[in-house]
Write a protein that holds these residues in place. Structure first.
Motif, PDB file in Angstrom:
ATOM      1  N   ARG A 128      31.371 -25.857  -3.114  1.00 29.23           N
ATOM      2  CA  ARG A 128      30.140 -25.130  -2.829  1.00 29.23           C
ATOM      3  C   ARG A 128      29.532 -25.587  -1.509  1.00 29.23           C
ATOM      4  O   ARG A 128      29.617 -26.746  -1.127  1.00 29.23           O
ATOM      5  N   THR A 129      28.925 -24.654  -0.824  1.00 30.88           N
ATOM      6  CA  THR A 129      28.273 -24.940   0.448  1.00 30.88           C
ATOM      7  C   THR A 129      26.809 -24.520   0.381  1.00 30.88           C
ATOM      8  O   THR A 129      26.426 -23.725  -0.480  1.00 30.88           O
ATOM      9  N   PRO A 130      25.975 -25.039   1.279  1.00 31.23           N
ATOM     10  CA  PRO A 130      24.565 -24.622   1.272  1.00 31.23           C
ATOM     11  C   PRO A 130      24.460 -23.128   1.554  1.00 31.23           C
ATOM     12  O   PRO A 130      25.310 -22.546   2.236  1.00 31.23           O
ATOM     13  N   PRO A 131      23.423 -22.481   1.042  1.00 30.12           N
ATOM     14  CA  PRO A 131      23.240 -21.045   1.322  1.00 30.12           C
ATOM     15  C   PRO A 131      22.984 -20.812   2.804  1.00 30.12           C
ATOM     16  O   PRO A 131      22.319 -21.606   3.466  1.00 30.12           O
ATOM     17  N   ARG A 132      23.529 -19.714   3.312  1.00 26.28           N
ATOM     18  CA  ARG A 132      23.349 -19.362   4.720  1.00 26.28           C
ATOM     19  C   ARG A 132      22.414 -18.162   4.814  1.00 26.28           C
ATOM     20  O   ARG A 132      22.591 -17.163   4.098  1.00 26.28           O
ATOM     21  N   PRO A 133      21.405 -18.228   5.677  1.00 33.00           N
ATOM     22  CA  PRO A 133      20.436 -17.120   5.767  1.00 33.00           C
ATOM     23  C   PRO A 133      21.095 -15.837   6.240  1.00 33.00           C
ATOM     24  O   PRO A 133      22.028 -15.861   7.065  1.00 33.00           O
ATOM     25  N   VAL A 134      20.622 -14.719   5.722  1.00 28.48           N
ATOM     26  CA  VAL A 134      21.173 -13.409   6.091  1.00 28.48           C
ATOM     27  C   VAL A 134      20.041 -12.409   6.271  1.00 28.48           C
ATOM     28  O   VAL A 134      18.936 -12.582   5.755  1.00 28.48           O
ATOM     29  N   TRP A 135      20.358 -11.356   7.024  1.00 29.14           N
ATOM     30  CA  TRP A 135      19.555 -10.137   7.039  1.00 29.14           C
ATOM     31  C   TRP A 135      20.085  -9.226   5.951  1.00 29.14           C
ATOM     32  O   TRP A 135      21.296  -9.119   5.757  1.00 29.14           O
ATOM     33  N   ALA A 136      19.188  -8.577   5.251  1.00 30.08           N
ATOM     34  CA  ALA A 136      19.595  -7.628   4.205  1.00 30.08           C
ATOM     35  C   ALA A 136      19.048  -6.251   4.526  1.00 30.08           C
ATOM     36  O   ALA A 136      17.852  -6.101   4.798  1.00 30.08           O
ATOM     37  N   ARG A 137      19.933  -5.250   4.515  1.00 29.52           N
ATOM     38  CA  ARG A 137      19.534  -3.849   4.723  1.00 29.52           C
ATOM     39  C   ARG A 137      19.865  -3.077   3.463  1.00 29.52           C
ATOM     40  O   ARG A 137      21.012  -3.047   3.021  1.00 29.52           O
ATOM     41  N   ALA A 138      18.862  -2.461   2.861  1.00 27.91           N
ATOM     42  CA  ALA A 138      19.064  -1.759   1.596  1.00 27.91           C
ATOM     43  C   ALA A 138      18.281  -0.460   1.600  1.00 27.91           C
ATOM     44  O   ALA A 138      17.443  -0.202   2.473  1.00 27.91           O
ATOM     45  N   ARG A 139      18.560   0.375   0.607  1.00 24.14           N
ATOM     46  CA  ARG A 139      17.783   1.590   0.377  1.00 24.14           C
ATOM     47  C   ARG A 139      16.844   1.361  -0.793  1.00 24.14           C
ATOM     48  O   ARG A 139      17.170   0.646  -1.744  1.00 24.14           O
ATOM     49  N   LEU A 140      15.681   1.959  -0.696  1.00 23.22           N
ATOM     50  CA  LEU A 140      14.761   1.873  -1.827  1.00 23.22           C
ATOM     51  C   LEU A 140      15.338   2.596  -3.037  1.00 23.22           C
ATOM     52  O   LEU A 140      16.055   3.592  -2.902  1.00 23.22           O
ATOM     53  N   MET A 141      15.016   2.099  -4.201  1.00 26.68           N
ATOM     54  CA  MET A 141      15.397   2.757  -5.448  1.00 26.68           C
ATOM     55  C   MET A 141      14.342   3.813  -5.755  1.00 26.68           C
ATOM     56  O   MET A 141      13.192   3.489  -6.084  1.00 26.68           O
ATOM     57  N   SER A 142      14.730   5.076  -5.640  1.00 23.96           N
ATOM     58  CA  SER A 142      13.770   6.167  -5.820  1.00 23.96           C
ATOM     59  C   SER A 142      13.078   6.105  -7.173  1.00 23.96           C
ATOM     60  O   SER A 142      11.865   6.350  -7.284  1.00 23.96           O
ATOM     61  N   ALA A 143      13.844   5.739  -8.205  1.00 25.43           N
ATOM     62  CA  ALA A 143      13.267   5.708  -9.546  1.00 25.43           C
ATOM     63  C   ALA A 143      12.184   4.646  -9.656  1.00 25.43           C
ATOM     64  O   ALA A 143      11.137   4.875 -10.276  1.00 25.43           O
ATOM     65  N   ALA A 144      12.400   3.484  -9.040  1.00 23.50           N
ATOM     66  CA  ALA A 144      11.420   2.403  -9.096  1.00 23.50           C
ATOM     67  C   ALA A 144      10.153   2.786  -8.337  1.00 23.50           C
ATOM     68  O   ALA A 144       9.037   2.519  -8.785  1.00 23.50           O
ATOM     69  N   GLN A 168       9.154   5.871  -7.734  1.00 20.10           N
ATOM     70  CA  GLN A 168       8.535   6.957  -8.497  1.00 20.10           C
ATOM     71  C   GLN A 168       7.702   6.407  -9.646  1.00 20.10           C
ATOM     72  O   GLN A 168       6.573   6.840  -9.895  1.00 20.10           O
ATOM     73  N   GLU A 169       8.248   5.414 -10.331  1.00 16.69           N
ATOM     74  CA  GLU A 169       7.548   4.837 -11.481  1.00 16.69           C
ATOM     75  C   GLU A 169       6.250   4.160 -11.061  1.00 16.69           C
ATOM     76  O   GLU A 169       5.236   4.254 -11.760  1.00 16.69           O
ATOM     77  N   HIS A 170       6.272   3.504  -9.896  1.00 19.65           N
ATOM     78  CA  HIS A 170       5.095   2.731  -9.484  1.00 19.65           C
ATOM     79  C   HIS A 170       4.053   3.572  -8.753  1.00 19.65           C
ATOM     80  O   HIS A 170       2.850   3.380  -8.944  1.00 19.65           O
ATOM     81  N   TYR A 171       4.538   4.529  -7.910  1.00 17.37           N
ATOM     82  CA  TYR A 171       3.614   5.273  -7.048  1.00 17.37           C
ATOM     83  C   TYR A 171       3.437   6.733  -7.430  1.00 17.37           C
ATOM     84  O   TYR A 171       2.496   7.382  -6.966  1.00 17.37           O
ATOM     85  N   GLY A 172       4.377   7.266  -8.188  1.00 16.55           N
ATOM     86  CA  GLY A 172       4.282   8.680  -8.550  1.00 16.55           C
ATOM     87  C   GLY A 172       4.964   9.600  -7.561  1.00 16.55           C
ATOM     88  O   GLY A 172       4.857  10.825  -7.667  1.00 16.55           O
ATOM     89  N   PHE A 173       5.667   9.038  -6.586  1.00 18.41           N
ATOM     90  CA  PHE A 173       6.485   9.842  -5.665  1.00 18.41           C
ATOM     91  C   PHE A 173       7.758   9.054  -5.366  1.00 18.41           C
ATOM     92  O   PHE A 173       7.807   7.834  -5.521  1.00 18.41           O
ATOM     93  N   ALA A 174       8.795   9.766  -4.954  1.00 18.70           N
ATOM     94  CA  ALA A 174      10.099   9.137  -4.728  1.00 18.70           C
ATOM     95  C   ALA A 174      10.344   8.934  -3.236  1.00 18.70           C
ATOM     96  O   ALA A 174       9.979   9.787  -2.416  1.00 18.70           O
ATOM     97  N   ARG A 226      10.754 -13.021  -8.134  1.00 14.06           N
ATOM     98  CA  ARG A 226       9.984 -13.291  -6.927  1.00 14.06           C
ATOM     99  C   ARG A 226       9.251 -12.053  -6.415  1.00 14.06           C
ATOM    100  O   ARG A 226       9.285 -11.747  -5.226  1.00 14.06           O
ATOM    101  N   GLY A 227       8.600 -11.330  -7.284  1.00 10.62           N
ATOM    102  CA  GLY A 227       7.883 -10.146  -6.853  1.00 10.62           C
ATOM    103  C   GLY A 227       8.725  -8.890  -6.992  1.00 10.62           C
ATOM    104  O   GLY A 227       9.789  -8.897  -7.611  1.00 10.62           O
ATOM    105  N   PRO A 228       8.295  -7.780  -6.386  1.00  5.24           N
ATOM    106  CA  PRO A 228       8.932  -6.483  -6.621  1.00  5.24           C
ATOM    107  C   PRO A 228      10.168  -6.189  -5.783  1.00  5.24           C
ATOM    108  O   PRO A 228      10.848  -5.208  -6.041  1.00  5.24           O
ATOM    109  N   ASP A 276       0.833  -1.193   0.000  1.00  5.90           N
ATOM    110  CA  ASP A 276       0.000   0.000   0.000  1.00  5.90           C
ATOM    111  C   ASP A 276       0.877   1.255   0.000  1.00  5.90           C
ATOM    112  O   ASP A 276       1.981   1.261   0.550  1.00  5.90           O
ATOM    113  N   GLU A 277       0.369   2.315  -0.589  1.00  9.81           N
ATOM    114  CA  GLU A 277       1.130   3.575  -0.664  1.00  9.81           C
ATOM    115  C   GLU A 277       1.530   4.077   0.715  1.00  9.81           C
ATOM    116  O   GLU A 277       2.630   4.609   0.899  1.00  9.81           O
TER     117      GLU A 277
END
Length: 255
Positions: free
Chosen positions: A165-181, A183-189, A217-219, A139-140
């Motif tokens: 090769r080893t099995p994948p290890r679970p991680v936490w991911a911290r990222a910033r939103l892509m303003s352009a993406a 903006q394209e979907h919601y009309g604001f950055a 796997r989604g957006p 939701d917006e």
């Protein structure tokens, strides 16, 4: 303050309320494995015991289950119909329980006992934090929150050892939103921080972010700046940014 619980796929959000967040329990996964010829006992009691233990230790104001509580889609297995209502009832005896449905949670609202609040699948905002599962654009109002928390991806890394090769290890991911993406979907950055939680059920495996990803796997993979995202193991180890991890692997491969 938003911080992972040490050595556990749980997030503790401490603002006006203390909210414990768990994503991707995938209860009933054993039934799908059984259909594929792999027989293992139900893990529902084990998962419940783990959550109850953390609830007793942390004592949050509420427990938020951030999608994919059940596993089988589009149908609901006999195992899920039997185990999930009691699973949620026992959690409700200890804490206020809320659910943001994920893409696996068909019919979940019908199984949820009284006392469990099922939020919209588009997510919601609490104390300035936007929560959503991640299989669809939220939701917006969620996107306008100060910080965002999602699941769905089962983020992981594959760290090769001298034997290969080893099995994948679970991680936490911290990222910033892509303003352009955004903006394209919601009309604001927006460039808010987003935290992606690993799957609580260890049988789910993970999506190695440091390897080529064919299924979006989604957006989530489109809405965040993944190359500069920082990845952390469950024990708190800071692995650096995803781009640094990939560069280290390329250097190792060239040696």
């Amino acid at each position: 303050m938003i911080s992972p619980v040490y050595d556990a796929p749980l997030l503790l959000v401490e603002r006006e309320e203390r909210v414990l967040v768990a994503a991707d329990l995938h209860l009933g996964l054993e039934y799908e494995l059984w259909l594929g010829g792999v027989s293992i006992p139900s893990q529902t009691e084990k998962i419940l015991a783990g959550l109850l233990g953390y609830l007793a230790e942390i004592k949050p104001d509420r427990l938020l289950l951030l999608g994919d509580i059940k596993h089988n889609v589009p149908k609901t297995s006999w195992q899920e119909k039997k185990e999930i209502p009691e699973f949620l009832r026992r959690l409700c005896c200890q804490v206020k329980v809320e659910i943001v449905p994920g893409n696996h949670d068909s019919n979940l609202a019908d199984m949820a006992p009284l006392g469990v609040r099922v939020r919209p699948s588009s997510g919601f905002v609490l104390d300035g934090v936007g929560y959503f599962h991640g299989h669809t654009w939220p939701d917006e109002k969620v996107m306008r929150a100060d910080s965002l928390v999602a699941g769905h991806l089962h983020p992981a890394v594959r760290l090769p050892d001298p034997l290969g090769r080893t099995p994948p290890r679970p991680v936490w991911a911290r990222a910033r939103l892509m303003s352009a993406a955004v903006q394209e979907h919601y009309g604001f950055a927006r460039d808010s921080e987003i935290i992606i939680a690993p799957a609580f059920n260890i049988l789910c495996g993970g999506l190695p972010l440091n390897e080529p990803v064919e299924d979006l796997r989604g957006p989530l993979l489109a809405m965040a700046d993944w190359e500069s995202a920082r990845l952390y193991l469950l024990d708190g180890t800071d692995l650096g940014t995803l781009s640094e991890i990939k560069a280290a692997h390329r250097k190792r491969a060239e040696q």
